[in-house]
Design an enzyme around this catalytic site. Structure first.
Site, PDB file in Angstrom:
ATOM      1  N   SER A 149      33.449  99.442 -17.693  1.00  0.00           N
ATOM      2  CA  SER A 149      34.384  99.947 -18.689  1.00  0.00           C
ATOM      3  C   SER A 149      35.753  99.287 -18.497  1.00  0.00           C
ATOM      4  CB  SER A 149      34.447 101.473 -18.620  1.00  0.00           C
ATOM      5  OG  SER A 149      35.071 102.005 -19.770  1.00  0.00           O
ATOM      6  N   ASP A 237      27.136 102.578 -28.028  1.00  0.00           N
ATOM      7  CA  ASP A 237      28.457 102.582 -27.404  1.00  0.00           C
ATOM      8  C   ASP A 237      29.460 101.994 -28.388  1.00  0.00           C
ATOM      9  OD1 ASP A 237      30.735 102.253 -25.826  1.00  0.00           O
ATOM     10  OD2 ASP A 237      29.717 101.156 -24.237  1.00  0.00           O
ATOM     11  N   HIS A 267      27.634 104.860 -23.372  1.00  0.00           N
ATOM     12  CA  HIS A 267      28.658 104.377 -22.453  1.00  0.00           C
ATOM     13  C   HIS A 267      28.660 105.225 -21.177  1.00  0.00           C
ATOM     14  CE1 HIS A 267      32.515 102.200 -21.772  1.00  0.00           C
ATOM     15  NE2 HIS A 267      32.820 103.290 -21.062  1.00  0.00           N
TER      16      HIS A 267
END
Length: 292
Positions: A149, A237, A267
């Site tokens: 991320s 995502d 995610h």
């Protein structure tokens, strides 16, 4: 509501996680929600130290070995939360499965420390890792940067800043475009845990010029000379299309780039008890072990 293609197991996890997760806007609540998961596996050596002023945790699965790869890991959390403890299990698993030494960086967080604080910390840890690699039983020519991320963003930015020092970059569902203009932001921006509203708020806390390549790597004018790359993505995502676009650009620039898109997950799936998470971690470890 967006089209839902999560697997049944992923949908159950997604709904349970979403129910207890704060909305954007409250840093204190979000940080309180970012708690470590179950303890990770035991390994030969795990210790905390300081790398050029940045706290780090070093995971060494086989002290005394020589010539191994070394991965500098940058944790996710929207640049505003998480830390060494939240990603401890993942780093342990990657170190054990790959044989690589993992150096996990506790970079400064926004909004207290907006851009470029985190990127500067990331580069400082990379430089430290290169210099300390022989003492850690690693090959300085086999140092990679990696992260999930927002940590994937930091890995990509670090690669843009010092490609000659990096043997590879491993980017797990990274945010790469602060404009948030891709189609997956609309398709999966609600109902899939990591929302478009959260991402927009994270970008606001992080700051910086959204068109600057060291904020939005997808805006980099030239990716020629990029090292070996692995991009790991979740199909459901908001950030999926940014990762796909970056992979295409890297390939067009001549980089050895592999994109692995995992269907039916959302995610953050790397750390979840899902078959896709286990498969992704195993693939990441094998990629690290194969660092030339």
């Amino acid at each position: 509501m967006s089209t839902d293609s999560l697997s049944p197991a992923a949908r159950r996890l997604c709904d349970a996680m979403t129910a207890g997760f704060p909305g954007p806007g409250d840093v204190t609540a979000l940080r309180a929600a970012a708690v470590p998961g179950p303890p990770g596996p035991e390994m030969a050596s795990v210790y905390d130290t300081v790398a050029a002023g940045v706290p780090v945790r070093v995971y060494d699965p086989a002290p005394g070995a020589e010539g191994r790869p070394l991965a500098v890991w940058f944790h996710g959390g929207g640049w505003v939360m998480c830390g060494l403890d939240t990603h401890d299990r993942l780093c342990r698993e990657l170190a054990l499965a790959s044989g690589a030494v993992i150096v996990s960086a506790d970079y400064r967080l926004a909004p207290e420390h907006p851009w470029p604080a985190a990127t500067d910390d990331a580069l400082s840890v990379l430089l430290w890792a290169r210099s300390e690699a022989p003492a850690l039983g690693c090959d300085p020519g086999r140092v990679v940067v990696a992260g999930d991320s927002s940590g994937g963003n930091l890995a990509a930015v670090t690669t843009l800043r010092a490609p000659e020092l990096i043997a590879g970059q491993l980017l797990a569902y990274p945010p790469l475009d602060a404009s948030m203009g891709s189609g997956s932001v609309t398709t999966y921006g609600r109902g899939h845990f990591h929302t478009a509203a959260h991402m927009a708020w994270y970008w606001d806390q992080y700051g910086g010029d959204p068109t600057h390549p060291h904020v939005s790597p997808l805006w980099a004018p030239d990716l020629a000379g990029s090292p070996r790359t692995l991009i790991v993505l979740a199909d459901c995502d908001p950030l999926r299309d940014e990762g796909l676009a970056y992979g295409r650009r890297l390939g067009e620039a001549g980089a050895d780039c592999e994109v692995r898109l995992h269907p039916g997950v959302f995610h953050g799936f790397l750390g979840l008890p899902l078959p896709a998470g286990a498969a992704a971690r195993a693939g990441m470890a094998a990629w690290l072990a194969a660092t030339p």
